[in-house]
Design an enzyme around this catalytic site. Structure first.
Site, PDB file in Angstrom:
ATOM      1  N   ARG A 143      84.503  31.001  71.313  1.00  0.00           N
ATOM      2  CA  ARG A 143      83.724  31.978  72.086  1.00  0.00           C
ATOM      3  C   ARG A 143      82.827  32.845  71.202  1.00  0.00           C
ATOM      4  NH1 ARG A 143      84.381  35.935  76.512  1.00  0.00           N
ATOM      5  NH2 ARG A 143      84.239  38.050  75.712  1.00  0.00           N
ATOM      6  N   HIS A 196      75.792  33.816  81.277  1.00  0.00           N
ATOM      7  CA  HIS A 196      77.153  33.513  80.830  1.00  0.00           C
ATOM      8  C   HIS A 196      77.809  32.613  81.880  1.00  0.00           C
ATOM      9  CE1 HIS A 196      77.730  36.758  77.657  1.00  0.00           C
ATOM     10  NE2 HIS A 196      76.571  37.104  78.181  1.00  0.00           N
ATOM     11  N   ARG A 249      81.230  28.807  74.176  1.00  0.00           N
ATOM     12  CA  ARG A 249      81.807  27.749  75.018  1.00  0.00           C
ATOM     13  C   ARG A 249      81.196  27.685  76.409  1.00  0.00           C
ATOM     14  NH1 ARG A 249      87.671  30.744  75.247  1.00  0.00           N
ATOM     15  NH2 ARG A 249      87.100  32.548  76.509  1.00  0.00           N
ATOM     16  N   GLU A 250      80.320  28.624  76.747  1.00  0.00           N
ATOM     17  CA  GLU A 250      79.780  28.690  78.105  1.00  0.00           C
ATOM     18  C   GLU A 250      78.548  27.785  78.204  1.00  0.00           C
ATOM     19  OE1 GLU A 250      79.402  32.953  78.479  1.00  0.00           O
ATOM     20  OE2 GLU A 250      81.550  33.249  78.231  1.00  0.00           O
ATOM     21  N   HIS A 309      78.119  33.539  74.424  1.00  0.00           N
ATOM     22  CA  HIS A 309      79.483  33.044  74.217  1.00  0.00           C
ATOM     23  C   HIS A 309      79.418  31.523  74.098  1.00  0.00           C
ATOM     24  CE1 HIS A 309      81.013  36.983  76.100  1.00  0.00           C
ATOM     25  NE2 HIS A 309      81.141  37.032  74.786  1.00  0.00           N
ATOM     26  N   GLU A 341      77.049  35.615  85.478  1.00  0.00           N
ATOM     27  CA  GLU A 341      78.141  34.679  85.191  1.00  0.00           C
ATOM     28  C   GLU A 341      77.969  33.507  86.147  1.00  0.00           C
ATOM     29  OE1 GLU A 341      80.740  34.903  83.008  1.00  0.00           O
ATOM     30  OE2 GLU A 341      81.037  37.038  82.575  1.00  0.00           O
TER      31      GLU A 341
HETATM   32 ZN   LIG Z   1      80.263  35.087  78.331  1.00  0.00          ZN
END
Ligand SMILES: [Zn+2]
Length: 414
Positions: free
Chosen positions: A234, A302, A183-184, A181, A377
Site C-alpha cells: 500500500r 482510490h 495496490r488500488e 495507494h 474510492e
Molecule cells: Zn487508497
C-alpha cells in the site's frame, strides 16, 4: 478471563510496536474478516488497532457498518478472541489470502495474454513503465493537445510524468491523480481511461472549456512492487531509519494538520504518516505541481468502497464551501449511477469514514487553493476488493467517466 483478554488485547498492540525484524508479510492462511461495527466504542478501538498494529485494514474503520480487516495467521486467534470478547459479529470474507492472490495472479496473466500487445487497453492492468510509455505515445499521437513533462523522480528512481491536455482556450483546470495507494490498481486504470476519452472519445469537446492535468500513478515504486513482489503493498517504498519496516502512507503524509488524527507514528503501521510532512519525494512532486497549476478542481482516485468524499479528513468540521462540493458530488454520482446502477455514498471524509489527517484532498482545498477537492474510492464494496477482475475495469471506468465528465462540464461553464 477478563485479565487474560486484557493481556491478549495488549499483545496485539505491543507485539508489533517496536519490532526488531520486519514483520512477516507471509499471507499463507491469512484471512480477511468482515466485521460488523454497530458501536462507536468499537469503531474507536479499530481505529486504535489500525494505528498501533500491523493489522491491514482493507477498508478504513468507517462510520458504523462493515469493515474488512486482513489478519495474518499468527494474529488470527487473538483477533478472533477480541471480536468474541467485544461481541462483534463477523464473517470470514476470504478464507486464505495467499490462495486467493495466487488464483488472481493466474487470471491477470490470462488477461494480459488476451489483451495482446496493444499499447493500452482496458481489459488488463498495466505496470508503471507501460503507463509511462503510453503517456509518451499520446504526446506523439496528439501533439496539438497533449504535452508530457517529466516532473520528478521517485525514491527508487522512476520518472514521474505529468500529462497536460489543452487547446489553449480554457480558463479553468482539473488535476487528477491515481494510484497513491499502490495496490488500488483500478485507480490508474480508471484515470487512464479518462485520458483516452479526452483525446479520442466523447470527451474531446470538453477541452474547449477545461484544461486537464493527469498523473495516473503517483506512487511509482509501490505500484511497481505490487506487480513484482507483493500484490498487497500500500505504502511508498522509502526505508525508515531505525525501523525494519519500509514505506510511508502517502495519504497521511501531506502537511495540512499532519498527524492530528487517524494516522500512525509507527513505521510498521499501514497508515504511518512518515517522519515529517512531505517526507515522501513522490508527494512533494505532486504538491509542487499543484502549487504551480493551482487547479480549480483536484481529484484523487482510490479503491475500494464506492465513496465520493470531500474534505475535511482531519476534523469532523466542514469546509466553508462544503455545500457546493456536496451538490456537485451528488450530481456526479447520479451520472455515475445512471450507467450501471452502481451506488456511491457521498459525504465529507470524516463523516463517511473515520478521521484521517494528512490527506491530499485536505491539502488541495486549503494550501493548494482548489475550490473543489474530492477523494473517490472506486469499486467495489469488497466482493473482489483490490483484486477487481479485468472484466470490471471498463464498467468501472465508463461509469466513473460520466461523473468526471459532469464535473468538467460544470467547471467549464460555471
Ligand atoms: Zn487508497
Amino acid at each position: 478471563m477478563k485479565l487474560k483478554l486484557a493481556v491478549l488485547l495488549a499483545g496485539i498492540a505491543l507485539a508489533t510496536a517496536v519490532p526488531l525484524h520486519e514483520p512477516s508479510r507471509d499471507n499463507h492462511g491469512a484471512q480477511v474478516l468482515r466485521v460488523k461495527v454497530t458501536d462507536l466504542a468499537d469503531l474507536t478501538y479499530f481505529a486504535y488497532l489500525q494505528s498501533r498494529t500491523t493489522l491491514d485494514f482493507w477498508t478504513e474503520p468507517r462510520a458504523l457498518g462493515e469493515i474488512d480487516i486482513m489478519v495474518r495467521r499468527w494474529d488470527l486467534p487473538m483477533l478472533k478472541a477480541v471480536l468474541l470478547h467485544r461481541k462483534l459479529q463477523y464473517s470470514i470474507h476470504i478464507a486464505d489470502v495467499h490462495r486467493h492472490l495466487a488464483d488472481m495472479k493466474e487470471k491477470h496473466l490470462q488477461a494480459r495474454t488476451r489483451a495482446g500487445d496493444a499499447r493500452m487497453s482496458w481489459d488488463a492492468y498495466y505496470n508503471y513503465d507501460e503507463i509511462n510509455a503510453w503517456l509518451d505515445s499520446l504526446a506523439a499521437d496528439y501533439p496539438s493537445i497533449a504535452t508530457v513533462t517529466d516532473v520528478g523522480t521517485s525514491y527508487e528512481g522512476r520518472t514521474m510524468k505529468l500529462l497536460k491536455l489543452s487547446t489553449g482556450q480554457a480558463v479553468h483546470a482539473i488535476f487528477t491523480d491515481g494510484g497513491m495507494h499502490a495496490r488500488e490498481w483500478i485507480a490508474p486504470a480508471t484515470v487512464t481511461y479518462f485520458i483516452q476519452q479526452l483525446v479520442a472519445g466523447d470527451g474531446v469537446g470538453l477541452l474547449d472549456d477545461v484544461d486537464f492535468y493527469f498523473m495516473p500513478s503517483i506512487n511509482p515504486d509501490g505500484y511497481a512492487y505490487t506487480f513484482t513482489e507483493d500484490r498487497l503493498w500500500r505504502k511508498t517504498r522509502s526505508p525508515n531509519p531505525g525501523s525494519p519496516c519500509v514505506g510511508t502512507d502517502p495519504n497521511r503524509n501531506w502537511s495540512f494538520h499532519w498527524m492530528e488524527g487517524g494516522a500512525s507514528d509507527m513505521p510498521c503501521s499501514e497508515i504511518y504518516a512518515g517522519p515529517e510532512p512531505f517526507s515522501e519525494v513522490e508527494m512533494r512532486v505532486v504538491r509542487d505541481q499543484l502549487l504551480v497549476l493551482r487547479p480549480r478542481v483536484y481529484l484523487t482516485f482510490h479503491s475500494y468502497s464506492q465513496l465520493w468524499m470531500y474534505p475535511w479528513g482531519y476534523t469532523t468540521d466542514l469546509p466553508d464551501n462544503w455545500e457546493d462540493m456536496h451538490s456537485l458530488a451528488i450530481a456526479a454520482v447520479a451520472a455515475l449511477t445512471a450507467v450501471h446502477g452502481t451506488q456511491y455514498e457521498v459525504g465529507s471524509s470524516s463523516n463517511t469514514s473515520y478521521i484521517a489527517a494528512g490527506g491530499s484532498d485536505d491539502w488541495a482545498l486549503s494550501v493548494g487553493g482548489s475550490e473543489y477537492a474530492y477523494t473517490i474510492e472506486l469499486r467495489d464494496q469488497g466482493q473482489y476488493g483490490f483484486e477487481l477482475p479485468e472484466n470490471l475495469i471498463i464498467p468501472t471506468a465508463e461509469e466513473t467517466w460520466e461523473g468526471f465528465k459532469l464535473i468538467a462540464q460544470f467547471i467549464g461553464h460555471y
